[in-house]
Design an enzyme around this catalytic site. Structure first.
Site, PDB file in Angstrom:
ATOM      1  N   GLU A   1      31.585  80.154 -86.471  1.00 19.39           N
ATOM      2  CA  GLU A   1      30.771  80.307 -87.667  1.00 19.39           C
ATOM      3  C   GLU A   1      29.606  81.272 -87.440  1.00 19.39           C
ATOM      4  OE1 GLU A   1      31.379  79.016 -90.538  1.00 19.39           O
ATOM      5  OE2 GLU A   1      29.497  78.811 -91.658  1.00 19.39           O
ATOM      6  N   ASP A   2      28.990  81.168 -86.293  1.00 25.14           N
ATOM      7  CA  ASP A   2      27.692  81.840 -86.113  1.00 25.14           C
ATOM      8  C   ASP A   2      27.673  83.018 -85.144  1.00 25.14           C
ATOM      9  OD1 ASP A   2      26.691  79.961 -87.808  1.00 25.14           O
ATOM     10  OD2 ASP A   2      25.839  78.685 -86.252  1.00 25.14           O
TER      11      ASP A   2
END
Ligand code: MN
Length: 729
Positions: free
Chosen positions: A90-91
């Site tokens: 996600e990051d």
């Protein structure tokens, strides 16, 4: 250990480091795949390098803390590795493919599942949607470990939620309360459930939370440990040596619920503190009860014998509330091991009872009970047999969950199609459906819904109905019934139209012309005579076949006679040109059957006139036919003659019979046929016979278009050698 870390009293003061996590893994006594976990940590640390949380800590603290909670729950190596890497896809730049290559499909699946759950924002769901959402999340986390990692992720976020701005705290707290805490409850991870609830309450009602915390802090629960020791000793003295004694303090939210939702005073809640005694036999339970009542003063009306009278859901225990030496009441629950297991993992209904869950998802509850037991055995077992990796849970194989574009969740049986989805929204949506988009792309109408899809139903005009084929496609009886209903209702409309047309045909067949201003009254009378409440009902009955024309016609004729008797003037004719199928227009009569009079056989181009016969439609004569001239002179017939024209647009053939007089010879007939063929004139019949003096009489019937055409045919035939004369018969 778990309980100590999961209490709501505050986040652990010492930040989790990898060294601490590793020590915890080694101390657990289980055979963890430490090499893999080391690699997972190395990847996560590198990927998150330089990132910080809102609180200012290095980002890696968060995955480390999540992994730590999972270790405390007794989760396996894959779960720990996935927890360490749960935010990298996600990051950071790391892709799922990278994780798959380096850690294998299992860890990748877990990371992917957590990533997907993280991408869904349910902070503004309506209450009635919450249960569907919970079920959908469970269904989406194909492997139950995904959901457990997600719960731990949420727990750590809530522990550090003070760093969030006010609005985000409230949103996350609401979502946690409505979605994640109930899931934790169902999975039986009560420690996580209670901490999630307490931390959410702290943001949603800070004052209420603080009040209860203060009340709990005013009284130390140390006395409980003394109570347990005292009970244990007293029971041993009286011959019960194998008692297992546990104690607990009710969670802040548990107390809050009773105080604020059931309007009770803190001092009226008698089960804030509880002691549970688990014994080997039912006899021992009653003995223990007696001993407890010897030791402590029981409160009146607080004793419940659920052993002799189990709760409807099968729960069994002895409950009593007593007052200890500190004057603090506490509840004592006494039960056997069997009863304890039953209460902890047993029947689905038990959870429903406690959580107030309605609905008929017994199967889900059974499966969750089984998950719960596996989790428990995983936590207590010392070997590292991967019980959890067998939990490719597929928690809800018979249900799917999909979204409307507005975010509403629609719950359908597995295999349901986009048509079922449309009808689940509303029958009007289904009836107007022309297609569907799933995740923005057009799909076939029999597309089976997969959990998590966003389905947009494309609708057409309002009068568009379902297709009968859909009955073979849909999976839900709801959709099937709605489609059938549409056809039933729609068939009524078709029936009405059909019946009305049939009745109008019958009127024309009988050459009945009902004046427009009397039409409705006439039909109403006719409907009543046929025992129908309305004209529509009569039409529908005719269309359906319930009212047969043979039975209706005599009544129709009677009514018509009454009508014409009341108004003796001749049938009025409205002067619009209307067409017949035979190429003749009869003034004022629409589509009546016509026939051509045999006496004069009129052909297109001839001047014609129509005669209304008794029961056989309109007969068409040449205007100069002798019969016409005589009939027009008779007064009783004069009204029955109507104007008629050829329909110029018509290209139809008319049959004309010609009599040829010829000199007989070989090939005469074939020469005549060839001549007709050259003119593309159809020959319907030919009859040739020899007469006297070597002559032949030939009669032919041919198709011609109009008088000019006929004249052409006649002159052409006259040119055939040995044809002496051609005459119209
Ligand atoms: Mn996270």
């Amino acid at each position: 250990m778990a309980e100590q870390l999961l209490t709501a009293s505050g986040a652990p003061a010492v930040p989790v480091t990898y060294e601490r996590l590793r020590a915890e893994l080694e101390d657990s006594g289980r055979a963890y795949d430490l090499a893999m976990i080391d690699r997972a940590y190395a990847l996560a640390e590198k990927a998150h390098d330089g990132q910080r949380r809102r609180s200012g800590e290095p980002y890696i603290c968060h995955p480390l803390s999540v992994a730590m909670i999972l270790v405390e729950l007794g989760m396996d190596s894959e779960s720990i590795a996935a927890a360490l890497m749960h935010d990298v896809v996600e990051d950071t730049d790391v892709t799922l493919a990278d994780i798959q290559t380096r850690f294998g499909a299992e860890v990748a699946l877990l990371v992917d599942g957590v990533t997907k759950l993280t991408q869904i924002d349910f902070s503004n769901v309506e209450d009635r949607q919450a249960e569907n959402l919970r079920k959908m999340l469970l269904a989406m986390s194909q492997d139950v470990r995904v959901m457990i990692i997600k719960l731990c992720d949420r727990l750590h976020n809530m522990r550090t939620g003070d760093a969030w701005p006010e609005q985000k705290r409230r949103d996350k707290a609401k979502e946690t309360m409505e979605v994640y805490a109930p899931i934790a409850h169902r999975l039986g991870i009560s420690s996580i459930k209670e901490e999630l609830e307490d931390r959410s309450l702290r943001y949603l009602d800070p004052v209420g939370y603080q009040n209860i915390s203060n009340l709990l802090q005013e009284r130390s629960d140390d006395f409980l440990k003394d109570v347990c020791r005292t009970i244990d000793a007293h029971m041993a003295q009286n011959g019960i040596t194998m008692a297992t004694i546990r104690h607990r303090v009710k969670s802040v939210f548990g107390i809050y619920r009773k105080m604020y939702m059931q309007s009770k005073d803190f001092d009226e809640i008698y089960d804030i503190y509880a002691v549970r005694i688990i014994l080997g036999s039912v006899a021992e339970c009653y003995t223990a009860l007696g001993l407890i009542h010897d030791m402590y003063h029981p409160l009146p009306n607080r004793f419940k014998d659920y052993i002799s009278t189990p709760k409807p859901n099968g729960y069994q225990s002895l409950h009593t509330t007593v007052i200890g030496h500190e004057a603090i009441p506490f509840e004592v629950q006494i039960r056997t091991w069997d009863m304890d297991r039953m209460a902890e993992y047993g029947i689905a209904a038990h959870w429903k009872y406690k959580a107030g869950i309605s609905g008929s998802d017994g199967k889900l509850e059974e499966r969750l009970a089984w998950v719960r037991q596996l989790l428990e055995s995983q936590r207590t077992s010392s070997d590292a047999t991967d019980l959890l990796s067998d939990l490719k849970s597929d928690l809800l194989p018979e249900e799917v969950f999909a979204f409307t574009p507005r975010g509403e969740v629609i719950n359908l049986p597995a295999g349901a199609t986009v048509i079922d989805f449309a009808y689940a929204i509303h029958s009007a949506v289904g009836n107007r459906m022309v297609g569907a988009k799933v995740n923005g792309r057009i799909v076939p109408i029999d597309h089976p819904i997969v959990t998590g899809e966003i389905v947009e139903v494309l609708t057409g005009p309002e009068n568009r109905g379902p297709s009968r084929d859909w009955l073979n496609i849909v999976k839900t009886s709801e959709a099937r019934n709605k489609i059938r209903n549409w056809f039933k209702k729609e068939r009524r409309e078709e029936n009405i139209a059909e019946g009305k047309a049939a009745l109008e045909r019958e009127l024309r067949r009988n050459l009945m012309n009902i004046p427009a201003d009397q039409y409705n009254a006439f039909m109403e009378t006719l409907a009543r005579r046929n025992r129908c409440n309305t004209v529509e009902e009569m039409y529908a009955a005719i269309g359906y076949g319930g009212l047969q024309m043979a039975r209706l016609t005599p009544k129709l004729k009677e009514e018509y006679q009454k009508l014409t008797a009341a108004a003796p003037k001749p049938v009025t004719i409205d002067f619009k040109r209307t067409h017949t199928s035979d190429g003749v227009v009869v003034e004022g009569i629409d589509n009546c059957p016509i026939k051509f009079a045999k006496c004069c056989s009129p052909l297109p181009g001839d001047e014609i006139i129509g005669f209304i016969t008794r029961g056989f439609g309109v007969s068409i004569h040449k205007k100069d036919c002798a019969n016409v001239q005589s009939s027009l002179r008779q007064p009783e017939n004069a009204d029955r003659w109507v104007k008629a024209w050829w329909d110029d647009a018509s290209k139809e053939n008319y049959k004309a019979t010609l009599e040829l007089t010829c000199m007989d010879r070989v090939n005469l007939v074939s020469d005549i046929a060839l001549a007709l063929g050259d003119m593309r004139v159809p020959l319907y019949s030919l009859n040739a016979r020899t007469t006297d003096q070597g002559r032949a009489a030939i009669s032919i019937t041919v198709g011609i278009i109009n008088t000019d055409h006929l004249n052409n045919v006649v002159s052409r035939l006259k040119k055939v050698r040995d044809v002496v004369n051609v005459a119209r018969s």
